[in-house]
Motif scaffolding. Structure first.
Motif, PDB file in Angstrom:
ATOM      1  N   LEU A 101       0.844  -1.176   0.000  1.00  0.00           N
ATOM      2  CA  LEU A 101       0.000   0.000   0.000  1.00  0.00           C
ATOM      3  C   LEU A 101       0.883   1.231   0.000  1.00  0.00           C
ATOM      4  O   LEU A 101       1.861   1.303   0.728  1.00  0.00           O
ATOM      5  CB  LEU A 101      -0.847  -0.049   1.278  1.00  0.00           C
ATOM      6  N   GLU A 102       0.593   2.185  -0.864  1.00  0.00           N
ATOM      7  CA  GLU A 102       1.290   3.471  -0.855  1.00  0.00           C
ATOM      8  C   GLU A 102       0.244   4.556  -1.008  1.00  0.00           C
ATOM      9  O   GLU A 102      -0.572   4.511  -1.916  1.00  0.00           O
ATOM     10  CB  GLU A 102       2.327   3.566  -1.975  1.00  0.00           C
ATOM     11  N   THR A 103       0.251   5.513  -0.086  1.00  0.00           N
ATOM     12  CA  THR A 103      -0.762   6.565  -0.090  1.00  0.00           C
ATOM     13  C   THR A 103      -0.300   7.758  -0.922  1.00  0.00           C
ATOM     14  O   THR A 103       0.858   7.837  -1.315  1.00  0.00           O
ATOM     15  CB  THR A 103      -1.072   7.026   1.348  1.00  0.00           C
ATOM     16  N   LYS A 104      -1.217   8.700  -1.132  1.00  0.00           N
ATOM     17  CA  LYS A 104      -0.916   9.891  -1.925  1.00  0.00           C
ATOM     18  C   LYS A 104       0.199  10.727  -1.317  1.00  0.00           C
ATOM     19  O   LYS A 104       0.970  11.346  -2.027  1.00  0.00           O
ATOM     20  CB  LYS A 104      -2.174  10.748  -2.091  1.00  0.00           C
ATOM     21  N   ASN A 105       0.307  10.723   0.024  1.00  0.00           N
ATOM     22  CA  ASN A 105       1.354  11.530   0.659  1.00  0.00           C
ATOM     23  C   ASN A 105       2.666  10.765   0.820  1.00  0.00           C
ATOM     24  O   ASN A 105       3.592  11.262   1.437  1.00  0.00           O
ATOM     25  CB  ASN A 105       0.880  12.074   2.009  1.00  0.00           C
ATOM     26  N   GLY A 106       2.723   9.553   0.262  1.00  0.00           N
ATOM     27  CA  GLY A 106       3.965   8.797   0.281  1.00  0.00           C
ATOM     28  C   GLY A 106       4.110   7.815   1.421  1.00  0.00           C
ATOM     29  O   GLY A 106       5.119   7.119   1.525  1.00  0.00           O
ATOM     30  N   ASP A 107       3.113   7.732   2.329  1.00  0.00           N
ATOM     31  CA  ASP A 107       3.168   6.730   3.390  1.00  0.00           C
ATOM     32  C   ASP A 107       3.220   5.341   2.762  1.00  0.00           C
ATOM     33  O   ASP A 107       2.693   5.121   1.671  1.00  0.00           O
ATOM     34  CB  ASP A 107       1.933   6.816   4.288  1.00  0.00           C
ATOM     35  N   ILE A 108       3.887   4.418   3.446  1.00  0.00           N
ATOM     36  CA  ILE A 108       3.938   3.041   2.959  1.00  0.00           C
ATOM     37  C   ILE A 108       3.173   2.159   3.933  1.00  0.00           C
ATOM     38  O   ILE A 108       2.965   2.519   5.083  1.00  0.00           O
ATOM     39  CB  ILE A 108       5.393   2.528   2.819  1.00  0.00           C
ATOM     40  N   GLY A 109       2.758   1.004   3.454  1.00  0.00           N
ATOM     41  CA  GLY A 109       2.024   0.123   4.348  1.00  0.00           C
ATOM     42  C   GLY A 109       1.646  -1.189   3.702  1.00  0.00           C
ATOM     43  O   GLY A 109       2.070  -1.499   2.589  1.00  0.00           O
ATOM     44  N   VAL A 110       0.850  -1.934   4.453  1.00  0.00           N
ATOM     45  CA  VAL A 110       0.346  -3.221   3.988  1.00  0.00           C
ATOM     46  C   VAL A 110      -1.130  -3.328   4.328  1.00  0.00           C
ATOM     47  O   VAL A 110      -1.623  -2.676   5.248  1.00  0.00           O
ATOM     48  CB  VAL A 110       1.114  -4.414   4.604  1.00  0.00           C
ATOM     49  N   ARG A 111      -1.791  -4.168   3.583  1.00  0.00           N
ATOM     50  CA  ARG A 111      -3.194  -4.469   3.804  1.00  0.00           C
ATOM     51  C   ARG A 111      -3.291  -5.981   4.008  1.00  0.00           C
ATOM     52  O   ARG A 111      -2.808  -6.748   3.178  1.00  0.00           O
ATOM     53  CB  ARG A 111      -3.999  -4.028   2.591  1.00  0.00           C
ATOM     54  N   LEU A 112      -3.873  -6.394   5.136  1.00  0.00           N
ATOM     55  CA  LEU A 112      -4.025  -7.815   5.448  1.00  0.00           C
ATOM     56  C   LEU A 112      -5.501  -8.182   5.478  1.00  0.00           C
ATOM     57  O   LEU A 112      -6.326  -7.391   5.943  1.00  0.00           O
ATOM     58  CB  LEU A 112      -3.425  -8.135   6.825  1.00  0.00           C
ATOM     59  N   LEU A 113      -5.823  -9.367   5.000  1.00  0.00           N
ATOM     60  CA  LEU A 113      -7.185  -9.887   5.085  1.00  0.00           C
ATOM     61  C   LEU A 113      -7.277 -10.862   6.247  1.00  0.00           C
ATOM     62  O   LEU A 113      -6.336 -11.619   6.511  1.00  0.00           O
ATOM     63  CB  LEU A 113      -7.569 -10.591   3.786  1.00  0.00           C
ATOM     64  N   LYS A 114      -8.409 -10.851   6.931  1.00  0.00           N
ATOM     65  CA  LYS A 114      -8.631 -11.747   8.062  1.00  0.00           C
ATOM     66  C   LYS A 114      -8.667 -13.191   7.563  1.00  0.00           C
ATOM     67  O   LYS A 114      -9.287 -13.496   6.539  1.00  0.00           O
ATOM     68  CB  LYS A 114      -9.951 -11.390   8.746  1.00  0.00           C
ATOM     69  N   SER A 115      -7.986 -14.087   8.280  1.00  0.00           N
ATOM     70  CA  SER A 115      -8.001 -15.508   7.912  1.00  0.00           C
ATOM     71  C   SER A 115      -9.322 -16.130   8.324  1.00  0.00           C
ATOM     72  O   SER A 115     -10.115 -15.513   9.045  1.00  0.00           O
ATOM     73  CB  SER A 115      -6.841 -16.243   8.606  1.00  0.00           C
ATOM     74  N   ARG A 116      -9.555 -17.347   7.917  1.00  0.00           N
ATOM     75  CA  ARG A 116     -10.785 -18.042   8.269  1.00  0.00           C
ATOM     76  C   ARG A 116     -10.920 -18.233   9.774  1.00  0.00           C
ATOM     77  O   ARG A 116     -12.008 -18.377  10.287  1.00  0.00           O
ATOM     78  CB  ARG A 116     -10.836 -19.390   7.559  1.00  0.00           C
ATOM     79  N   SER A 117      -9.789 -18.231  10.472  1.00  0.00           N
ATOM     80  CA  SER A 117      -9.820 -18.389  11.932  1.00  0.00           C
ATOM     81  C   SER A 117     -10.108 -17.069  12.637  1.00  0.00           C
ATOM     82  O   SER A 117     -10.251 -17.041  13.852  1.00  0.00           O
ATOM     83  CB  SER A 117      -8.482 -18.945  12.420  1.00  0.00           C
ATOM     84  N   GLY A 118     -10.178 -15.968  11.883  1.00  0.00           N
ATOM     85  CA  GLY A 118     -10.467 -14.671  12.469  1.00  0.00           C
ATOM     86  C   GLY A 118      -9.237 -13.876  12.851  1.00  0.00           C
ATOM     87  O   GLY A 118      -9.344 -12.815  13.453  1.00  0.00           O
ATOM     88  N   HIS A 119      -8.046 -14.366  12.491  1.00  0.00           N
ATOM     89  CA  HIS A 119      -6.799 -13.684  12.823  1.00  0.00           C
ATOM     90  C   HIS A 119      -6.200 -13.057  11.568  1.00  0.00           C
ATOM     91  O   HIS A 119      -6.489 -13.458  10.462  1.00  0.00           O
ATOM     92  CB  HIS A 119      -5.778 -14.672  13.406  1.00  0.00           C
ATOM     93  N   TYR A 120      -5.340 -12.074  11.792  1.00  0.00           N
ATOM     94  CA  TYR A 120      -4.587 -11.482  10.700  1.00  0.00           C
ATOM     95  C   TYR A 120      -3.207 -12.125  10.709  1.00  0.00           C
ATOM     96  O   TYR A 120      -2.460 -11.999  11.674  1.00  0.00           O
ATOM     97  CB  TYR A 120      -4.475  -9.960  10.848  1.00  0.00           C
ATOM     98  N   ILE A 121      -2.895 -12.830   9.637  1.00  0.00           N
ATOM     99  CA  ILE A 121      -1.643 -13.562   9.507  1.00  0.00           C
ATOM    100  C   ILE A 121      -0.912 -13.017   8.287  1.00  0.00           C
ATOM    101  O   ILE A 121      -1.522 -12.781   7.246  1.00  0.00           O
ATOM    102  CB  ILE A 121      -1.887 -15.078   9.291  1.00  0.00           C
ATOM    103  N   ALA A 122       0.386 -12.832   8.423  1.00  0.00           N
ATOM    104  CA  ALA A 122       1.159 -12.305   7.294  1.00  0.00           C
ATOM    105  C   ALA A 122       2.530 -12.951   7.254  1.00  0.00           C
ATOM    106  O   ALA A 122       3.037 -13.420   8.270  1.00  0.00           O
ATOM    107  CB  ALA A 122       1.320 -10.797   7.428  1.00  0.00           C
ATOM    108  N   ARG A 123       3.093 -12.967   6.071  1.00  0.00           N
ATOM    109  CA  ARG A 123       4.494 -13.351   5.937  1.00  0.00           C
ATOM    110  C   ARG A 123       5.333 -12.111   6.173  1.00  0.00           C
ATOM    111  O   ARG A 123       4.982 -11.023   5.752  1.00  0.00           O
ATOM    112  CB  ARG A 123       4.778 -13.911   4.543  1.00  0.00           C
ATOM    113  N   GLY A 124       6.440 -12.299   6.855  1.00  0.00           N
ATOM    114  CA  GLY A 124       7.343 -11.193   7.116  1.00  0.00           C
ATOM    115  C   GLY A 124       8.750 -11.731   7.253  1.00  0.00           C
ATOM    116  O   GLY A 124       9.015 -12.895   6.926  1.00  0.00           O
ATOM    117  N   GLU A 125       9.640 -10.900   7.740  1.00  0.00           N
ATOM    118  CA  GLU A 125      11.025 -11.321   7.972  1.00  0.00           C
ATOM    119  C   GLU A 125      11.491 -10.802   9.315  1.00  0.00           C
ATOM    120  O   GLU A 125      11.240  -9.647   9.665  1.00  0.00           O
ATOM    121  CB  GLU A 125      11.961 -10.788   6.884  1.00  0.00           C
ATOM    122  N   ILE A 126      12.146 -11.660  10.054  1.00  0.00           N
ATOM    123  CA  ILE A 126      12.808 -11.282  11.292  1.00  0.00           C
ATOM    124  C   ILE A 126      14.277 -11.586  11.101  1.00  0.00           C
ATOM    125  O   ILE A 126      14.652 -12.743  10.868  1.00  0.00           O
ATOM    126  CB  ILE A 126      12.235 -12.035  12.503  1.00  0.00           C
TER     127      ILE A 126
END
Length: 168
Positions: free
Chosen positions: A34-59
């Motif tokens: 996600l990138e907004t008009k003012n240049g902010d960056i971000g992500v959009r996550l969809l709720k899983s079937r279990s009702g949680h927000y799960i995403a791939r990331g890196e640590i």
């Protein structure tokens, strides 16, 4: 008492996540950039079937599955992930969970990435009793950002000011 409250929540979430991870219908959703008009960056996550927000990331460069947990004070990682990602144990802590007391370690994550968002020196707790679970994405990461839930969608953004100020 901060640790006791956190630990109780952690115990409940551990149980929820173990239920989650044993059911194949709960898929991990990819993040939408996600990138907004003012240049902010971000992500959009969809709720899983279990009702949680799960995403791939890196640590610390290791690909992980992150379960968003606004009730967790810190990012929580399993001992297995901590070893793999080179997360160094600091101070030993006693954590109260719904299943009783357990031991863990305070720690810091060098780099945590979610989509285009990268945060450095993120406070964490290493909890051996989490088993193979990857990580809970707690407030020590989320408090640096803005996030909002609308329907089945969670939007997490990093403002352009924070992004350009070197906090990356």
């Amino acid at each position: 008492m901060y640790l006791a409250a956190f630990a109780l929540l952690l115990g409940m979430l551990t149980w929820l996540f173990s239920q989650y991870s044993t059911h194949k219908e709960n898929t991990f959703y990819e993040t939408s950039v996600l990138e907004t008009k003012n240049g902010d960056i971000g992500v959009r996550l969809l709720k899983s079937r279990s009702g949680h927000y799960i995403a791939r990331g890196e640590i610390n460069g290791q690909v992980v599955h992150l379960m968003v947990d606004t009730g967790a004070t810190d990012v929580v990682v399993s001992e297995k992930l901590a070893r793999k990602a080179g997360i160094k144990k600091k101070r030993r802590v006693t954590i109260m969970t719904a299943n009783g007391q357990t031991k863990g370690w305070s720690a810091n994550i060098i780099s945590l990435q979610l989509g285009q968002i990268v945060e450095r020196d993120v406070r964490a707790v290493i909890v051996p009793s989490l088993g193979d679970m990857h990580a809970l994405l707690g407030m020590s990461f989320l408090e640096r950002l803005t996030f909002a839930q609308t329907g089945n969608e969670l939007t997490i953004k990093k403002s352009v000011e924070k992004y350009s100020s070197g906090n990356r």
